[in-house]
Write a protein that holds these residues in place. Structure first.
Motif, PDB file in Angstrom:
ATOM      1  N   ASP A 165       1.819   9.869  -3.630  1.00 44.05           N
ATOM      2  CA  ASP A 165       1.409  10.687  -2.487  1.00 44.05           C
ATOM      3  C   ASP A 165      -0.028  10.375  -2.075  1.00 44.05           C
ATOM      4  O   ASP A 165      -0.349  10.270  -0.879  1.00 44.05           O
ATOM      5  CB  ASP A 165       1.537  12.172  -2.823  1.00 44.05           C
ATOM      6  N   HIS A 166      -0.903  10.222  -3.075  1.00 44.91           N
ATOM      7  CA  HIS A 166      -2.312   9.929  -2.779  1.00 44.91           C
ATOM      8  C   HIS A 166      -2.461   8.563  -2.120  1.00 44.91           C
ATOM      9  O   HIS A 166      -3.207   8.415  -1.144  1.00 44.91           O
ATOM     10  CB  HIS A 166      -3.131   9.983  -4.068  1.00 44.91           C
ATOM     11  N   GLN A 167      -1.745   7.575  -2.639  1.00 48.38           N
ATOM     12  CA  GLN A 167      -1.837   6.228  -2.066  1.00 48.38           C
ATOM     13  C   GLN A 167      -1.347   6.216  -0.624  1.00 48.38           C
ATOM     14  O   GLN A 167      -1.958   5.572   0.238  1.00 48.38           O
ATOM     15  CB  GLN A 167      -1.025   5.252  -2.914  1.00 48.38           C
ATOM     16  N   LEU A 168      -0.246   6.918  -0.353  1.00 42.85           N
ATOM     17  CA  LEU A 168       0.285   6.942   1.004  1.00 42.85           C
ATOM     18  C   LEU A 168      -0.650   7.684   1.953  1.00 42.85           C
ATOM     19  O   LEU A 168      -0.874   7.244   3.095  1.00 42.85           O
ATOM     20  CB  LEU A 168       1.667   7.604   1.011  1.00 42.85           C
ATOM     21  N   GLY A 179       1.095   2.096  12.411  1.00 44.69           N
ATOM     22  CA  GLY A 179       2.280   1.316  12.738  1.00 44.69           C
ATOM     23  C   GLY A 179       2.714   0.350  11.653  1.00 44.69           C
ATOM     24  O   GLY A 179       3.747  -0.302  11.777  1.00 44.69           O
ATOM     25  N   ARG A 180       1.926   0.254  10.572  1.00 44.97           N
ATOM     26  CA  ARG A 180       2.259  -0.655   9.481  1.00 44.97           C
ATOM     27  C   ARG A 180       3.055   0.069   8.394  1.00 44.97           C
ATOM     28  O   ARG A 180       3.027   1.294   8.301  1.00 44.97           O
ATOM     29  CB  ARG A 180       0.988  -1.253   8.881  1.00 44.97           C
ATOM     30  N   ILE A 181       3.753  -0.700   7.580  1.00 49.65           N
ATOM     31  CA  ILE A 181       4.550  -0.157   6.486  1.00 49.65           C
ATOM     32  C   ILE A 181       3.721  -0.173   5.207  1.00 49.65           C
ATOM     33  O   ILE A 181       3.128  -1.193   4.853  1.00 49.65           O
ATOM     34  CB  ILE A 181       5.835  -0.982   6.272  1.00 49.65           C
ATOM     35  N   MET A 182       3.689   0.941   4.513  1.00 51.75           N
ATOM     36  CA  MET A 182       2.977   1.024   3.249  1.00 51.75           C
ATOM     37  C   MET A 182       3.749   0.252   2.183  1.00 51.75           C
ATOM     38  O   MET A 182       4.875   0.607   1.831  1.00 51.75           O
ATOM     39  CB  MET A 182       2.827   2.493   2.837  1.00 51.75           C
ATOM     40  N   ASP A 183       3.147  -0.821   1.675  1.00 47.43           N
ATOM     41  CA  ASP A 183       3.816  -1.650   0.660  1.00 47.43           C
ATOM     42  C   ASP A 183       2.842  -2.045  -0.447  1.00 47.43           C
ATOM     43  O   ASP A 183       2.947  -3.120  -1.023  1.00 47.43           O
ATOM     44  CB  ASP A 183       4.435  -2.897   1.293  1.00 47.43           C
ATOM     45  N   ARG A 184       1.918  -1.145  -0.744  1.00 47.79           N
ATOM     46  CA  ARG A 184       0.900  -1.432  -1.747  1.00 47.79           C
ATOM     47  C   ARG A 184       1.018  -0.458  -2.921  1.00 47.79           C
ATOM     48  O   ARG A 184       1.667   0.570  -2.818  1.00 47.79           O
ATOM     49  CB  ARG A 184      -0.498  -1.317  -1.119  1.00 47.79           C
ATOM     50  N   GLY A 185       0.340  -0.780  -4.013  1.00 45.07           N
ATOM     51  CA  GLY A 185       0.333   0.109  -5.162  1.00 45.07           C
ATOM     52  C   GLY A 185       1.744   0.372  -5.674  1.00 45.07           C
ATOM     53  O   GLY A 185       2.563  -0.544  -5.792  1.00 45.07           O
ATOM     54  N   LEU A 186       2.035   1.627  -5.972  1.00 42.00           N
ATOM     55  CA  LEU A 186       3.368   1.988  -6.452  1.00 42.00           C
ATOM     56  C   LEU A 186       4.438   1.715  -5.405  1.00 42.00           C
ATOM     57  O   LEU A 186       5.601   1.481  -5.739  1.00 42.00           O
ATOM     58  CB  LEU A 186       3.403   3.469  -6.843  1.00 42.00           C
ATOM     59  N   THR A 190       8.598   0.495  -5.672  1.00 43.11           N
ATOM     60  CA  THR A 190       9.711   1.345  -5.259  1.00 43.11           C
ATOM     61  C   THR A 190       9.391   1.919  -3.889  1.00 43.11           C
ATOM     62  O   THR A 190       8.234   2.246  -3.606  1.00 43.11           O
ATOM     63  CB  THR A 190       9.978   2.494  -6.254  1.00 43.11           C
ATOM     64  N   ARG A 191      10.401   2.029  -3.051  1.00 42.82           N
ATOM     65  CA  ARG A 191      10.175   2.562  -1.704  1.00 42.82           C
ATOM     66  C   ARG A 191       9.913   4.066  -1.737  1.00 42.82           C
ATOM     67  O   ARG A 191       9.477   4.624  -0.731  1.00 42.82           O
ATOM     68  CB  ARG A 191      11.393   2.276  -0.813  1.00 42.82           C
ATOM     69  N   HIS A 192      10.153   4.688  -2.895  1.00 42.47           N
ATOM     70  CA  HIS A 192       9.995   6.145  -2.984  1.00 42.47           C
ATOM     71  C   HIS A 192       9.411   6.545  -4.338  1.00 42.47           C
ATOM     72  O   HIS A 192      10.088   7.199  -5.145  1.00 42.47           O
ATOM     73  CB  HIS A 192      11.342   6.832  -2.763  1.00 42.47           C
ATOM     74  N   PRO A 193       8.145   6.184  -4.617  1.00 44.23           N
ATOM     75  CA  PRO A 193       7.555   6.575  -5.908  1.00 44.23           C
ATOM     76  C   PRO A 193       7.458   8.086  -6.083  1.00 44.23           C
ATOM     77  O   PRO A 193       7.580   8.590  -7.205  1.00 44.23           O
ATOM     78  CB  PRO A 193       6.167   5.929  -5.870  1.00 44.23           C
ATOM     79  N   ASN A 194       7.272   8.812  -4.972  1.00 49.73           N
ATOM     80  CA  ASN A 194       7.202  10.276  -5.076  1.00 49.73           C
ATOM     81  C   ASN A 194       8.569  10.872  -5.427  1.00 49.73           C
ATOM     82  O   ASN A 194       8.670  11.786  -6.245  1.00 49.73           O
ATOM     83  CB  ASN A 194       6.638  10.889  -3.798  1.00 49.73           C
ATOM     84  N   TYR A 195       9.624  10.365  -4.827  1.00 51.50           N
ATOM     85  CA  TYR A 195      10.965  10.863  -5.154  1.00 51.50           C
ATOM     86  C   TYR A 195      11.357  10.489  -6.588  1.00 51.50           C
ATOM     87  O   TYR A 195      11.954  11.303  -7.302  1.00 51.50           O
ATOM     88  CB  TYR A 195      12.001  10.291  -4.185  1.00 51.50           C
ATOM     89  N   PHE A 196      11.033   9.264  -6.997  1.00 53.52           N
ATOM     90  CA  PHE A 196      11.326   8.861  -8.366  1.00 53.52           C
ATOM     91  C   PHE A 196      10.581   9.761  -9.355  1.00 53.52           C
ATOM     92  O   PHE A 196      11.152  10.215 -10.352  1.00 53.52           O
ATOM     93  CB  PHE A 196      10.926   7.398  -8.580  1.00 53.52           C
ATOM     94  N   GLY A 197       9.312  10.021  -9.067  1.00 53.12           N
ATOM     95  CA  GLY A 197       8.532  10.896  -9.931  1.00 53.12           C
ATOM     96  C   GLY A 197       9.090  12.305  -9.977  1.00 53.12           C
ATOM     97  O   GLY A 197       9.146  12.943 -11.038  1.00 53.12           O
ATOM     98  N   THR A 256      11.888  -4.585  -1.910  1.00 52.99           N
ATOM     99  CA  THR A 256      11.398  -3.464  -2.714  1.00 52.99           C
ATOM    100  C   THR A 256      12.549  -2.589  -3.186  1.00 52.99           C
ATOM    101  O   THR A 256      13.428  -2.224  -2.394  1.00 52.99           O
ATOM    102  CB  THR A 256      10.398  -2.610  -1.896  1.00 52.99           C
ATOM    103  N   SER A 257      12.541  -2.239  -4.450  1.00 54.92           N
ATOM    104  CA  SER A 257      13.574  -1.380  -5.024  1.00 54.92           C
ATOM    105  C   SER A 257      13.668  -0.059  -4.261  1.00 54.92           C
ATOM    106  O   SER A 257      12.658   0.497  -3.832  1.00 54.92           O
ATOM    107  CB  SER A 257      13.256  -1.110  -6.493  1.00 54.92           C
ATOM    108  N   GLY A 258      14.887   0.427  -4.134  1.00 58.72           N
ATOM    109  CA  GLY A 258      15.091   1.660  -3.376  1.00 58.72           C
ATOM    110  C   GLY A 258      14.703   2.915  -4.112  1.00 58.72           C
ATOM    111  O   GLY A 258      14.398   3.940  -3.489  1.00 58.72           O
ATOM    112  N   PHE A 259      14.692   2.872  -5.450  1.00 57.96           N
ATOM    113  CA  PHE A 259      14.379   4.088  -6.198  1.00 57.96           C
ATOM    114  C   PHE A 259      13.682   3.773  -7.524  1.00 57.96           C
ATOM    115  O   PHE A 259      12.523   4.116  -7.699  1.00 57.96           O
ATOM    116  CB  PHE A 259      15.652   4.896  -6.442  1.00 57.96           C
ATOM    117  N   LEU A 260      14.378   3.126  -8.446  1.00 53.90           N
ATOM    118  CA  LEU A 260      13.782   2.805  -9.741  1.00 53.90           C
ATOM    119  C   LEU A 260      12.693   1.748  -9.567  1.00 53.90           C
ATOM    120  O   LEU A 260      12.923   0.729  -8.905  1.00 53.90           O
ATOM    121  CB  LEU A 260      14.852   2.292 -10.702  1.00 53.90           C
TER     122      LEU A 260
END
Length: 275
Positions: A165-168, A179-186, A190-197, A256-260
Motif C-alpha cells: 500500500d505504501h509503495q503504491l 497514467g503509468r502502471i506500478m510495477d516496482r517493489g513488491l 505480484t500484481r496484488h501484494p496487498n491482497y496477498f498480504g 507478473t504473478s496474479g497473486f502469489l
C-alpha cells in the motif's frame, strides 16, 4: 467452552453478529446521507476491530488470557491500519466504480439494493471471517509453537499489505507516474501484494485458532472465504477488469504473478529481461 470445544456460546456469537451489523448499518446511514457508498470500505476494517474488541471482553474468564489478547490485538492492528489507509486513499474521490456498477445493475430502489447487497452482506462476511478470532478467544490451551507460526504468518501478511500500500501510494503521488502502471517493489513480484498480504493475515489468525479439531474445522472457513473474495470475488477480478484497458497493463500482467509472489517473467514486449 474450552480448548476441547467448538468455541464461544451461541449467545456470544449473536452479540458479535449484532456488533458487525451495527457498524455496517451505521455506515449505511452515513453513506445514504452523503450519497457515497465507497465509505463502506473504510468500515470493513473497523467492523473486524469491533468484533475482536467485543470478543475479548466477552471471553474474559473463559479463554487463555495470552491468546485472547494476542488475537484481539492482531485483528485490531490489521483492521485499523486498513481503515486508516483506505480513508486517506479515498479522500476527495467520488463513488467507487465497483459500487456504481453493482448498484446500477440492481432493480427497484437503489438505496435498499445497497443495504441488501453491500452492507448486510458485508456484515455477514465480517462475522463469518472473524470466526478464528472468536473461537481462539475461548480456548484454554496455552500458547504453543503453532501459535507462534500463526503470528509469523500474520506478521508477514501485514508487512506485505502495508508495504504494498505504501509503495503504491508513493508511486501515485509522483506526477511523473500519471497514467503509468506500478510495477516496482513488491508490485514486480505480484500484481496484488496487498491482497496477498490480506489473505496471509487470516491464514495466520486461523492457525491461532487451531487448538482443537473442532475449532480448526469451524475456523477454516475464514481464510478460505477471505482468499476467494480477494482472488475471484470483489477484489482481484473486479480490479483487473477495471485496469484491463490501461496502456501497458497487458504486458505487466503477462510478466507478473496474479497473486502469489514470484520472480517477474520476461515478456517479448520488454527490451530485455526484467530482474
Amino acid at each position: 467452552m474450552n480448548g476441547a470445544g467448538w468455541g464461544p456460546p451461541a449467545s456470544d456469537l449473536a452479540i458479535t453478529a449484532a456488533v458487525a451489523a451495527g457498524v455496517l448499518l451505521a455506515t449505511f446511514a452515513i453513506a445514504v446521507r452523503r450519497d457515497l457508498h465507497r465509505i463502506v470500505d473504510i468500515a470493513w476494517g473497523i467492523a473486524f476491530s469491533a468484533v475482536a474488541a467485543v470478543t475479548y471482553l466477552l471471553s474474559a474468564g473463559e479463554g487463555n488470557d495470552a491468546r485472547r489478547l494476542l488475537v484481539a490485538v492482531a485483528t485490531i492492528v490489521w483492521g485499523l491500519r486498513l481503515s486508516v489507509h483506505i480513508a486517506r486513499r479515498s479522500r476527495g474521490h467520488g463513488e467507487d466504480p465497483r459500487y456504481a456498477e453493482l448498484l446500477g445493475k440492481g432493480h427497484g430502489n437503489r438505496t435498499w439494493n445497497a443495504l441488501r447487497t453491500v452492507y448486510l452482506l458485508q456484515a455477514a462476511l465480517v462475522w463469518l471471517i472473524s470466526l478464528p478470532v472468536q473461537t481462539a478467544s475461548y480456548s484454554t490451551e496455552p500458547l504453543g509453537w503453532l501459535d507462534f507460526a500463526g503470528l509469523a504468518v500474520w506478521a508477514t501478511g501485514l508487512g506485505f499489505e502495508a508495504v504494498g500500500d505504501h509503495q503504491l501510494a508513493r508511486f501515485k503521488s509522483d506526477p511523473a507516474n500519471q497514467g503509468r502502471i506500478m510495477d516496482r517493489g513488491l508490485w514486480a513480484w505480484t500484481r496484488h501484494p496487498n491482497y496477498f498480504g490480506d489473505s496471509l493475515v487470516w491464514w495466520g489468525l486461523f492457525l491461532l485458532a487451531c487448538t482443537s479439531w473442532q475449532a480448526s474445522l469451524i475456523s477454516a472457513v475464514s481464510p478460505v472465504v477471505m482468499t476467494l473474495l480477494l482472488t475471484v470475488g470483489s477484489g482481484k477480478r473486479l480490479l483487473e477488469r477495471h485496469m484491463a484497458d490501461r496502456p501497458g497493463y497487458a504486458e505487466y500482467a503477462a510478466r507478473t504473478s496474479g497473486f502469489l509472489p514470484m520472480p517477474p517473467r520476461w515478456h517479448p514486449a520488454d527490451s530485455k529481461p526484467r530482474r
